[in-house]
Each structure stands twice: as C-alpha cells, then as structure tokens.
Write a protein that holds these residues in place. Structure first.
Motif, PDB file in Angstrom:
ATOM      1  N   PRO A  14       0.832  -1.212   0.000  1.00 19.69           N
ATOM      2  CA  PRO A  14       0.000   0.000   0.000  1.00 19.69           C
ATOM      3  C   PRO A  14       0.863   1.258   0.000  1.00 19.69           C
ATOM      4  CG  PRO A  14      -0.876  -1.595   1.536  1.00 19.69           C
ATOM      5  CD  PRO A  14       0.430  -2.152   1.059  1.00 19.69           C
ATOM      6  N   GLY A  15       0.467   2.232  -0.809  1.00 18.58           N
ATOM      7  CA  GLY A  15       1.238   3.457  -0.961  1.00 18.58           C
ATOM      8  C   GLY A  15       2.270   3.384  -2.064  1.00 18.58           C
ATOM      9  N   SER A  63     -12.665   6.634  -8.536  1.00 21.60           N
ATOM     10  CA  SER A  63     -11.868   5.988  -7.499  1.00 21.60           C
ATOM     11  C   SER A  63     -10.370   6.102  -7.736  1.00 21.60           C
ATOM     12  CB  SER A  63     -12.258   4.512  -7.389  1.00 21.60           C
ATOM     13  OG  SER A  63     -11.991   3.839  -8.614  1.00 21.60           O
ATOM     14  N   ARG A  67      -4.672   9.800  -8.666  1.00 22.80           N
ATOM     15  CA  ARG A  67      -3.646   8.820  -8.294  1.00 22.80           C
ATOM     16  C   ARG A  67      -3.070   8.106  -9.513  1.00 22.80           C
ATOM     17  NH1 ARG A  67      -5.041   4.464  -5.465  1.00 22.80           N
ATOM     18  NH2 ARG A  67      -7.204   4.421  -6.194  1.00 22.80           N
ATOM     19  N   SER A  85       0.223   5.798  -5.209  1.00 24.53           N
ATOM     20  CA  SER A  85      -0.559   5.774  -3.963  1.00 24.53           C
ATOM     21  C   SER A  85      -1.565   4.619  -3.973  1.00 24.53           C
ATOM     22  CB  SER A  85      -1.306   7.109  -3.778  1.00 24.53           C
ATOM     23  OG  SER A  85      -0.406   8.199  -3.765  1.00 24.53           O
ATOM     24  N   LYS A  87      -3.805   1.415  -3.195  1.00 28.62           N
ATOM     25  CA  LYS A  87      -4.555   0.983  -2.018  1.00 28.62           C
ATOM     26  C   LYS A  87      -4.940  -0.488  -2.181  1.00 28.62           C
ATOM     27  CE  LYS A  87      -6.737   5.562  -1.859  1.00 28.62           C
ATOM     28  NZ  LYS A  87      -8.038   6.293  -1.856  1.00 28.62           N
ATOM     29  N   PRO A  88      -5.201  -1.170  -1.079  1.00 26.31           N
ATOM     30  CA  PRO A  88      -5.637  -2.566  -1.203  1.00 26.31           C
ATOM     31  C   PRO A  88      -6.860  -2.727  -2.104  1.00 26.31           C
ATOM     32  CG  PRO A  88      -5.021  -2.102   1.052  1.00 26.31           C
ATOM     33  CD  PRO A  88      -4.961  -0.785   0.322  1.00 26.31           C
ATOM     34  N   GLU A  89      -7.741  -1.754  -2.116  1.00 29.89           N
ATOM     35  CA  GLU A  89      -8.943  -1.843  -2.954  1.00 29.89           C
ATOM     36  C   GLU A  89      -8.646  -1.687  -4.443  1.00 29.89           C
ATOM     37  OE1 GLU A  89      -8.474   0.095  -0.265  1.00 29.89           O
ATOM     38  OE2 GLU A  89      -9.472   2.064  -0.512  1.00 29.89           O
ATOM     39  N   ASP A  90      -7.398  -1.380  -4.805  1.00 27.29           N
ATOM     40  CA  ASP A  90      -7.004  -1.362  -6.214  1.00 27.29           C
ATOM     41  C   ASP A  90      -6.672  -2.763  -6.724  1.00 27.29           C
ATOM     42  OD1 ASP A  90      -5.278   1.685  -5.502  1.00 27.29           O
ATOM     43  OD2 ASP A  90      -7.183   1.487  -6.576  1.00 27.29           O
ATOM     44  N   VAL A 122      -2.329  -5.354  -4.214  1.00 25.12           N
ATOM     45  CA  VAL A 122      -1.815  -4.363  -3.274  1.00 25.12           C
ATOM     46  C   VAL A 122      -2.024  -4.907  -1.867  1.00 25.12           C
ATOM     47  CG1 VAL A 122      -1.861  -1.960  -2.530  1.00 25.12           C
ATOM     48  CG2 VAL A 122      -2.464  -2.562  -4.902  1.00 25.12           C
ATOM     49  N   SER A 123      -0.926  -5.251  -1.233  1.00 19.69           N
ATOM     50  CA  SER A 123      -1.027  -5.901   0.067  1.00 19.69           C
ATOM     51  C   SER A 123       0.282  -5.745   0.819  1.00 19.69           C
ATOM     52  CB  SER A 123      -1.351  -7.384  -0.092  1.00 19.69           C
ATOM     53  OG  SER A 123      -1.330  -8.051   1.149  1.00 19.69           O
TER      54      SER A 123
END
Length: 124
Positions: A14-15, A63, A67, A85, A87-90, A122-123
């Motif tokens: 993440p990030g 969403s 980014r 940037s 995110k896990p939701e990506d 993403v984890s």
C-alpha cells in the motif's frame, strides 16, 4: 489483426506504485480510444481510465482520479497506466481494451477488442 497485450502487474505494498503497459499489434486508423478496466473477484468490471487515439482526451474513474495517470507512446504502439498511492482496494485484474469512433474517450462506451489482463495485488 489487432491484438492487445498487457504487462507490468505484480505485488506492491500500500502506498506504492506500478506502471502497466498495453501494447497494440497495430493502432487503429481514424478515431479510436484505448481504455483500462479492472475487475476484482466478486465485483463488476470497473472503468479505470481511457485515452483518445490522438492523446488529447483522457478520462478517469472517480476511485482513481488524482492517483493514476494514463499516457500514450505512438512510436511504441503502447499505452501506459501509471498507478501511484496504491490501495488494497485497487487489487484486481487489469485489462486494456480499444474501441473505434471516439474523438473524446469514454469509459461507458462498448469496447470491442480486449487484452488478456494482468494481475495487480496491493497488500502488505
């Protein structure tokens, strides 16, 4: 025959950042757009970003706006998706696709040629 091949997926924290590539065997003549879409397990396919054939029109899903950045290299027949940037939701399989006849690209129009997809995870 027009074919699209995605690459650049992988595992990132993440990030972090990744850059996806979509290489076309040929670019269409006339007006067209290339888009990036993604699908996570159990979710509907989502439009991420698109760019017109002349590169003057771009569009982003809510969403990812701010980014992700889409760009096009005509010499390499390649469209890039710079993802920052993250995110896990990506996390999803990312597909590129193309559709004819667009001056201004749209993520809601039907796209007729698709690549095979590349996995982005993403984890931590």
């Amino acid at each position: 025959q027009l074919q699209l091949v995605e690459s650049g997926g992988g595992l990132v924290q993440p990030g972090g950042s990744l850059r996806l590539s979509c290489t076309a065997s040929i670019f269409r003549s006339g007006y067209y757009s290339i888009g990036w879409f993604r699908q996570a397990p159990g979710k509907e396919r989502e439009g991420v970003s698109c760019i017109s054939g002349n590169g003057r029109s771009t569009n982003y899903g809510d969403s990812v706006r701010g980014r992700f950045t889409i760009s096009k290299d005509n010499a390499e027949n390649t469209v890039y998706l710079q993802m920052d940037s993250l995110k896990p939701e990506d996390t999803a399989v990312y597909y590129c696709a193309t559709t004819p006849g667009q001056i201004v690209c749209s993520l809601t129009r039907a796209y007729d040629v698709w690549g095979q997809g590349t996995q982005v995870t993403v984890s931590s």
